[in-house]
Design a protein around this motif. Structure first.
Motif, PDB file in Angstrom:
ATOM      1  N   PHE A  50       1.056  -1.179  -0.175  1.00 30.52           N
ATOM      2  CA  PHE A  50       0.104  -0.259   0.331  1.00 30.52           C
ATOM      3  C   PHE A  50       0.568   1.406   0.225  1.00 30.52           C
ATOM      4  O   PHE A  50       0.342   1.959  -0.800  1.00 30.52           O
ATOM      5  N   GLY A  51       1.964   0.733   0.674  1.00 31.00           N
ATOM      6  CA  GLY A  51       2.621   2.323   1.127  1.00 31.00           C
ATOM      7  C   GLY A  51       3.279   2.344  -0.471  1.00 31.00           C
ATOM      8  O   GLY A  51       3.756   3.456  -0.529  1.00 31.00           O
ATOM      9  N   ALA A  52       3.828   1.852  -0.888  1.00 33.80           N
ATOM     10  CA  ALA A  52       4.515   1.624  -2.495  1.00 33.80           C
ATOM     11  C   ALA A  52       3.642   2.432  -3.046  1.00 33.80           C
ATOM     12  O   ALA A  52       3.575   3.100  -4.180  1.00 33.80           O
ATOM     13  N   TYR A  53       2.064   1.745  -3.156  1.00 35.45           N
ATOM     14  CA  TYR A  53       1.389   2.022  -4.263  1.00 35.45           C
ATOM     15  C   TYR A  53       1.161   4.375  -4.456  1.00 35.45           C
ATOM     16  O   TYR A  53       1.066   4.545  -5.069  1.00 35.45           O
ATOM     17  N   GLN A  54       0.632   4.156  -2.924  1.00 33.13           N
ATOM     18  CA  GLN A  54       1.263   5.862  -2.245  1.00 33.13           C
ATOM     19  C   GLN A  54       2.533   6.022  -3.078  1.00 33.13           C
ATOM     20  O   GLN A  54       1.599   7.701  -3.650  1.00 33.13           O
ATOM     21  N   THR A  55       3.425   5.809  -2.518  1.00 33.13           N
ATOM     22  CA  THR A  55       4.366   6.502  -3.618  1.00 33.13           C
ATOM     23  C   THR A  55       4.486   6.057  -5.088  1.00 33.13           C
ATOM     24  O   THR A  55       5.049   7.430  -5.105  1.00 33.13           O
ATOM     25  N   SER A  56       3.572   6.158  -5.496  1.00 34.45           N
ATOM     26  CA  SER A  56       3.440   5.954  -7.231  1.00 34.45           C
ATOM     27  C   SER A  56       2.623   6.792  -7.518  1.00 34.45           C
ATOM     28  O   SER A  56       2.670   7.217  -8.643  1.00 34.45           O
ATOM     29  N   GLN A  57       1.760   7.198  -6.622  1.00 38.32           N
ATOM     30  CA  GLN A  57       0.737   8.077  -7.065  1.00 38.32           C
ATOM     31  C   GLN A  57       1.060   9.222  -6.657  1.00 38.32           C
ATOM     32  O   GLN A  57       1.026  10.366  -6.903  1.00 38.32           O
TER      33      GLN A  57
END
Length: 96
Positions: A50-57
């Motif tokens: 989830f953190g990787a997804y947020q960082t990607s956004q």
């Protein structure tokens, strides 16, 4: 008319770390039947994903990744210090 294409960078390292953590929990369960390893691996792997997804956004949004990896590094670092075993605690502590 000008068409602007926005390219978002994908946090591949973050997703790889999430997969490493989650698979470590699954391996701990398969090898030793450890339900706490499975639960912790899936919980922290999910948080890291989830953190990787947020960082990607938004590359500035690092807080979930930072909290998940920092907590896991502290826990696994302490386990490595006590056991001196590289796998799994030293590997996870050093990965982040």
């Amino acid at each position: 008319m000008c068409v602007e294409v926005l390219m978002m960078a994908v946090d591949w390292a973050g997703y790889g770390y999430a997969a490493l953590v989650a698979s470590g929990g699954v391996i701990g369960y398969v090898k030793a039947g450890s339900i706490p390893s499975l639960a912790a691996g899936l919980l922290f792997g999910g948080l890291a994903g989830f953190g990787a997804y947020q960082t990607s956004q938004d590359p500035q949004n690092i807080w979930v990744s930072l909290a998940a990896s920092g907590t896991l590094a502290g826990i696994m670092g302490k386990r490595f210090y006590n056991s001196r075993k590289i796998v799994p605690s030293g590997l996870i502590a050093g990965a982040r």
